[in-house]
Design a protein around this motif. Sequence first.
Motif, PDB file in Angstrom:
ATOM      1  N   SER A 198       0.737  -1.272   0.076  1.00  0.00           N
ATOM      2  CA  SER A 198       0.143  -0.179  -0.095  1.00  0.00           C
ATOM      3  C   SER A 198       0.856   1.217  -0.064  1.00  0.00           C
ATOM      4  O   SER A 198       1.831   1.174  -0.142  1.00  0.00           O
ATOM      5  N   THR A 199       0.242   2.145   0.283  1.00  0.00           N
ATOM      6  CA  THR A 199       0.981   3.601   0.115  1.00  0.00           C
ATOM      7  C   THR A 199       2.207   3.575   0.832  1.00  0.00           C
ATOM      8  O   THR A 199       3.269   4.292   0.463  1.00  0.00           O
TER       9      THR A 199
ATOM     10  N   GLN B 216      -1.836  -0.759  -3.795  1.00  0.00           N
ATOM     11  CA  GLN B 216      -2.444   0.556  -3.769  1.00  0.00           C
ATOM     12  C   GLN B 216      -3.092   0.742  -5.093  1.00  0.00           C
ATOM     13  O   GLN B 216      -2.388   0.234  -6.118  1.00  0.00           O
ATOM     14  N   GLN B 217      -4.090   1.272  -5.249  1.00  0.00           N
ATOM     15  CA  GLN B 217      -4.909   1.187  -6.728  1.00  0.00           C
ATOM     16  C   GLN B 217      -4.316   2.151  -7.558  1.00  0.00           C
ATOM     17  O   GLN B 217      -3.685   3.398  -6.847  1.00  0.00           O
ATOM     18  N   HIS B 218      -4.465   2.538  -8.836  1.00  0.00           N
ATOM     19  CA  HIS B 218      -4.379   3.802  -9.771  1.00  0.00           C
ATOM     20  C   HIS B 218      -3.157   3.946 -10.183  1.00  0.00           C
ATOM     21  O   HIS B 218      -2.895   4.735 -11.179  1.00  0.00           O
TER      22      HIS B 218
ATOM     23  N   TRP C 204      -1.632   7.224  -6.538  1.00  0.00           N
ATOM     24  CA  TRP C 204      -3.324   7.674  -6.601  1.00  0.00           C
ATOM     25  C   TRP C 204      -3.485   8.909  -5.956  1.00  0.00           C
ATOM     26  O   TRP C 204      -4.631   9.594  -6.188  1.00  0.00           O
TER      27      TRP C 204
ATOM     28  N   ASP D 252      -5.960  -2.775  -3.382  1.00  0.00           N
ATOM     29  CA  ASP D 252      -6.102  -3.006  -1.994  1.00  0.00           C
ATOM     30  C   ASP D 252      -7.653  -3.148  -1.403  1.00  0.00           C
ATOM     31  O   ASP D 252      -7.805  -3.857  -0.757  1.00  0.00           O
ATOM     32  N   ASN D 253      -8.513  -2.471  -1.869  1.00  0.00           N
ATOM     33  CA  ASN D 253      -9.863  -2.225  -1.575  1.00  0.00           C
ATOM     34  C   ASN D 253     -10.369  -3.738  -1.917  1.00  0.00           C
ATOM     35  O   ASN D 253     -11.161  -4.246  -1.141  1.00  0.00           O
TER      36      ASN D 253
ATOM     37  N   GLY E  81      -7.250   4.510   6.280  1.00  0.00           N
ATOM     38  CA  GLY E  81      -5.770   4.245   6.229  1.00  0.00           C
ATOM     39  C   GLY E  81      -5.188   5.629   5.392  1.00  0.00           C
ATOM     40  O   GLY E  81      -5.566   6.553   5.919  1.00  0.00           O
ATOM     41  N   THR E  82      -3.946   5.507   4.834  1.00  0.00           N
ATOM     42  CA  THR E  82      -3.501   6.882   4.045  1.00  0.00           C
ATOM     43  C   THR E  82      -4.846   7.422   3.423  1.00  0.00           C
ATOM     44  O   THR E  82      -5.342   8.341   3.594  1.00  0.00           O
ATOM     45  N   SER E  83      -5.750   6.451   2.561  1.00  0.00           N
ATOM     46  CA  SER E  83      -6.753   6.949   1.941  1.00  0.00           C
ATOM     47  C   SER E  83      -8.002   6.542   2.883  1.00  0.00           C
ATOM     48  O   SER E  83      -7.915   5.422   3.694  1.00  0.00           O
TER      49      SER E  83
ATOM     50  N   THR F 138     -11.537   4.967   2.687  1.00  0.00           N
ATOM     51  CA  THR F 138     -12.585   4.539   1.508  1.00  0.00           C
ATOM     52  C   THR F 138     -13.953   4.084   2.516  1.00  0.00           C
ATOM     53  O   THR F 138     -14.028   3.592   3.625  1.00  0.00           O
TER      54      THR F 138
ATOM     55  N   PHE G  80     -16.093   0.499  -9.302  1.00  0.00           N
ATOM     56  CA  PHE G  80     -14.949  -0.452  -9.616  1.00  0.00           C
ATOM     57  C   PHE G  80     -15.634  -1.966  -9.617  1.00  0.00           C
ATOM     58  O   PHE G  80     -16.772  -2.088  -8.981  1.00  0.00           O
TER      59      PHE G  80
ATOM     60  N   LEU H  98     -17.472   2.528  -4.663  1.00  0.00           N
ATOM     61  CA  LEU H  98     -16.329   2.896  -3.542  1.00  0.00           C
ATOM     62  C   LEU H  98     -16.300   4.468  -3.648  1.00  0.00           C
ATOM     63  O   LEU H  98     -16.206   4.859  -4.805  1.00  0.00           O
TER      64      LEU H  98
ATOM     65  N   CYS I 131     -13.451   7.546  -1.944  1.00  0.00           N
ATOM     66  CA  CYS I 131     -12.483   7.571  -1.287  1.00  0.00           C
ATOM     67  C   CYS I 131     -12.056   8.941  -0.997  1.00  0.00           C
ATOM     68  O   CYS I 131     -12.180  10.111  -1.692  1.00  0.00           O
TER      69      CYS I 131
ATOM     70  N   ARG J 190     -10.591  14.528  -2.653  1.00  0.00           N
ATOM     71  CA  ARG J 190     -11.253  13.677  -3.833  1.00  0.00           C
ATOM     72  C   ARG J 190     -12.755  13.602  -3.888  1.00  0.00           C
ATOM     73  O   ARG J 190     -13.405  13.583  -4.442  1.00  0.00           O
TER      74      ARG J 190
END
Length: 481
Positions: A15-16, A80-82, A100, A239-240, A259-261, A263, A282, A292, A294, A332
């Motif tokens: 993850s991040t 981590q996505q994106h 992301w 990760d989600n 977390g860092t994000s 969600t 997603f 989702l 975020c 976001r």
Amino acid sequence: MSAAEGPLVVGVDTSTQSTKALVVDAATGEVVASGQAPHTVSSGAGRESDPRQWWDALREALHQCGDAAREAAAVSIGGQQHGLVTLNERGEPVRPALLWNDVRSAPQARRLTEELGGAKFWAERTGSVPAASFTVTKWAWLAEHEPQALRATKAVRLPHDYLTERLTGEGTTDRGDVSGTGWWASGTETYDEEILAHVGLDPALLPRVVRPGEVAGTVRDSHDLPFAKGTLVAPGTGDNAAAALGLGLRPGTPVLSLGTSGTVYAVAKRRPTDPTGTVAGFADAHGDWLPLACTLNCTLAVDRVAALLGLDREAVEPAADVTLLPYLDGERTPNLPNASGLLHGLRHDTTAGQLLQAAYDGAVHSLLGALDLVLDEDADRSAPLLLIGGGARGRAWQQTVRRLSGRPVQVPEAKELVALGAAAQAAGLLTGEDPAAVARRWNTTRGPVLDAVERDEKTLARIAGVLSDAAPLLERSTDAH
Ligand SMILES: Nc1ncnc2c1ncn2[C@@H]1O[C@H](COP(=O)(O)OP(=O)(O)O)[C@@H](O)[C@H]1O
Ligand SMILES: O=C(CO)[C@@H](O)[C@H](O)COP(=O)(O)O
């Protein structure tokens, strides 16, 4: 040899902030060994990490697992996505990955949305209206700002794809993670050639999308990890989507991840297409969907406020009438990529503890605002919220979510649900089971349920009022960024 009942599997969460690895007994879900190693993320205007650091962190995390990792029969990577990973002809990163939470591509997100038929077109076609987090906007940013890097790029990957490919030697991804790129048509479950042509990305540079339950490859010979050659490698996922597997999530059960994000999401049977862009449509890693929302500012933002105030993160006091929108990284959800943090209602008698509580309230308000939107109409609105991620360990986070949601909150004892979900996916490859069913068999949601308390409507309304009145300020960027 370990005393495990079943074969051992390895689940990874890259993850991040760090990479975590778990060695898990596929029969029981018992975590036999674990490891964790940090990454660095650039500060300033952008958010970038060198993908080679993720590999080094994976090696270190597996090293901490000791001999158990050597016995793994299958492995899976969640990540981590994106993030946009650009590789040259030797498979080396052309430049650091754009992550992301890098909002520099906000202008490209707006422009792409307008150029290709507007928000409704994107939502119908890809499931999501692209925000700055989405990979397609990062590719467009690179085309504009670093055309030489674009020309040197011979393969485009997501973070979990990068690690999986270094294990197997094959360029693969999965439907969960690819659904966050902005170049995957969720209706047909194929790469979207119109969007790819529009942004000048050759589909030949993209990885093969591995189906749920399919083997992505096997561990190849030349690597420096403790796996034996031929070990099975599962598709992995974002990760989600991995945490959704790890919770054995059934449709309609809401998850809040801190977390860092931040969600909020639920598994759905119906393909999401939200034209407002609040909900990202997603795919999950299973064959269903994962609507989702975020936020960019969650645990790191609140911890930063605590540090500025010189307080422990638990030293909160009831928040009185002060409002803090902790949009330190832009935001976001709501879609305010240029925003910075905003404080309103400060008085002589406002205490530091009240300011800290206001930061928690501001972070949780954004997530709860999207909760109803990610749930299907027939979902039970009084069912417990599953609270996961590093922040779920914190009492101040738990109490804030309880008070602002008015719902019961269940906190699973299992700490690393992304890595557990990846492990369940790897176990599913060995046994032929559905990974979510594996996680249910492992009883991963076990943990205390905190009763519902009355919802704090006054605070929710106050924050919504400040957000609305401050809209012009929040849309404006500060000089430094
Ligand atoms: N006991 C705790 N109480 C509150 N927050 C915590 C606690 N332990 C860790 N955290 C927060 O969890 C965050 C890391 O969460 P994690 O879900 O691992 O993040 P990520 O997966 O995005 O890297 C840290 O930023 C830290 O602030
Ligand atoms: O962008 C999103 C979801 O769309 C984030 O959730 C990232 O996937 C990063 O996750 P963490 O590092 O916070 O777990």
